[in-house]
Design a protein around this motif. Structure first.
Motif, mmCIF file in Angstrom:
data_model
loop_
_atom_site.group_PDB
_atom_site.id
_atom_site.type_symbol
_atom_site.label_atom_id
_atom_site.label_comp_id
_atom_site.label_asym_id
_atom_site.label_seq_id
_atom_site.Cartn_x
_atom_site.Cartn_y
_atom_site.Cartn_z
ATOM 1 N N ASN A 1 -6.763 7.380 -0.113
ATOM 2 C CA ASN A 1 -5.381 7.475 -0.559
ATOM 3 C C ASN A 1 -4.815 8.781 -0.029
ATOM 4 O OD1 ASN A 1 -5.879 5.154 -2.105
ATOM 5 N ND2 ASN A 1 -6.345 6.345 -3.943
ATOM 6 N N TYR B 1 0.257 6.573 -0.233
ATOM 7 C CA TYR B 1 -0.421 5.451 0.409
ATOM 8 C C TYR B 1 -1.753 5.197 -0.294
ATOM 9 C CZ TYR B 1 -3.030 2.780 3.906
ATOM 10 O OH TYR B 1 -3.801 1.830 4.550
ATOM 11 N N GLN B 2 -2.017 3.964 -0.631
ATOM 12 C CA GLN B 2 -3.280 3.580 -1.264
ATOM 13 C C GLN B 2 -4.000 2.585 -0.367
ATOM 14 O OE1 GLN B 2 -2.213 2.152 -5.192
ATOM 15 N NE2 GLN B 2 -2.268 4.225 -6.038
ATOM 16 N N GLY B 3 -5.073 3.064 0.263
ATOM 17 C CA GLY B 3 -5.840 2.229 1.182
ATOM 18 C C GLY B 3 -7.205 1.876 0.631
ATOM 19 N N LYS C 1 0.792 -1.229 0.000
ATOM 20 C CA LYS C 1 0.000 0.000 0.000
ATOM 21 C C LYS C 1 0.825 1.280 0.000
ATOM 22 C CE LYS C 1 -4.004 -2.021 2.372
ATOM 23 N NZ LYS C 1 -4.931 -1.899 3.529
#
Length: 447
Positions: free
Chosen positions: A260, A254-256, A188
């Protein structure tokens, strides 16, 4: 509100699939426009009331899976203002081959962070000026290094431009190269680190004469060499030939599942002290959040802080950096009278049409921005910026300004065009108190 004039914008954009026609008007309570109505408009809006027409034609890459492709764009603006003008916004052809693309002409930078960043995420290169004409060889995007096994990728460019505005040094060349690495820290989280390097070189100065332009000289310019030999009889080149500017970038992405976010640090340098971070904490610090909530009240948020007061201190030859100014290239880091970097760097009043650099370069600023939906058919964007100018060390200043901006976009099938309404203002000691507003009507269709 006393309306001094109306500003009309007509925008025509055409590509292989669609076109856009845009008509609008602006008004303000002063002869000049509020800061946020002119900043980061790619130099297309003069700082006074005007009538403006913008047209463009575009053909983008059509075959993303093909090894070879071609794109072009032609865009022009004409306006009636205190000084009438017509100029090229963008005019370029682009060839793509595998992971590389070559652009010839003038092309605007891509707008990052949903247009909420005041400096487009880079303290030395915002969207505040027109595009430079030249040639730029760049990678299409990050590509994985052969030995990296998906954990390390790279993006780079190499460009040569010329600055064709009226300047203190005629026919100034501008070199740019960049190198950025992206490291996959986890599934992530990505880390981006890298740098931009710009250098003004060549040209002819009325005061210092013609600057060296041989290939051997060019190698000194682009590598930042200094050999103790005088490039002219007045200025020694022991630091480096040309006018150098650079930017370090560190960014976490960050890619959640639910959001993001990106944290970025853009640090400017112009000499050795800046390269070695002796001018810390001068930089742009930003935090951007994509809430991944389509059509919610808040979809994107940004917070940015800029600080430029240190300038490597006030001791020794490494101090007093005086960002974006130069002894030979006295027009400094400006183009057609606008600052190339963060628009909070204010330019000097032109003399005989020539801008001689930056007037105010020491400041702190805070920008907070939001985007979202007020209803199914109404979007909005807002920025709240506060800036405090410190003046020069020997001539201190303590003046601030607050510049709010608000815009709504109405898109509905009930009417044949989209509507954009906006307002901006300036309050404080640095700029005169001012209030302005605008309306734009946009028609889209198939070309």
């Amino acid at each position: 509100m006393q309306t001094t004039a109306l500003i009309y914008f007509v925008f025509l954009q055409v590509n292989s699939q669609n076109y856009v026609v845009e008509v609008g008007s602006n008004s303000s309570t002063k002869e000049t426009l509020p800061f946020m109505l002119t900043a980061n408009k790619f130099g297309a809006v003069p700082n006074n009331n005007n009538l403006s027409i913008y047209t463009s034609m575009l053909s983008d890459f059509k075959n993303p899976d093909s090894n070879f492709d071609f794109a072009y764009k032609a865009a022009f603006t004409g306006y009636i203002a205190d000084e009438n003008n017509i100029f090229i916004n963008e005019l370029f052809g682009r060839i793509g081959y595998k992971n590389w693309q070559l652009t010839a002409g003038s092309k605007n930078d891509e707008i990052l962070f949903e247009g909420l960043s005041i400096s487009n995420g880079n303290i030395i290169k915002s969207t505040n000026t027109r595009a430079f004409p030249g040639i730029n060889l760049t990678t299409k995007d990050y590509f994985i290094l052969p030995f990296a096994k998906n954990w390390l990728s790279v993006k780079m460019n190499y460009a040569e431009y010329f600055l064709n505005d009226k300047r203190a040094v005629d026919n100034t060349h501008l070199h740019h190269k960049s190198l950025f690495f992206k490291s996959k820290l986890s599934e992530k989280l990505n880390l981006i680190v890298g740098l931009d390097h710009y250098v003004m070189w060549g040209g002819t100065s009325e005061e210092y004469g013609k600057q060296p332009t041989s290939f051997k000289d060019y190698l000194k310019y682009i590598t930042g060499q200094g050999d103790g030999i005088k490039a002219n009889e007045n200025v020694n080149s022991s630091n480096a030939w040309g006018n150098h500017l650079g930017n370090y970038l560190v960014q976490f992405d960050y890619q959640g599942e639910n959001s993001n976010w990106s944290f970025y640090w853009s640090h400017l340098f112009e000499d050795r002290s800046g390269r070695e971070l002796a001018n810390y904490p001068d930089a742009l610090y930003g935090f951007f959040i994509d809430l991944k909530n389509p059509k919610n009240l808040v979809t994107h948020i940004i917070t940015e802080f800029q600080y430029t007061k240190h300038m490597s201190g006030t001791e020794g030859i490494s101090g007093y950096d005086n960002y974006f100014n130069n002894t030979i290239y006295t027009s400094g880091w400006t183009y057609f009278g606008s600052t190339i970097g963060s628009p909070f760097f204010t330019t000097k009043t032109p003399i005989d049409g020539i801008t001689h650099g930056i007037e105010q370069s020491r400041f702190t600023s805070l920008n907070i921005g939001f985007k979202g939906y007020l209803s199914e058919t109404i979007r909005y964007k807002t920025n709240l910026t506060y800036t405090k100018y410190a003046g020069w060390f020997s001539n201190p200043l303590n003046e601030s300004q607050f510049s709010p901006y608000f815009e709504i976009f109405i898109e509905t099938e009930k009417i044949p065009f989209d509507i954009s309404l906006g307002t901006a203002a300036d309050f404080g000691e640095f700029l005169p108190n001012n209030f302005g507003g605008f309306i734009k009507l946009t028609k889209k269709g198939i070309f």
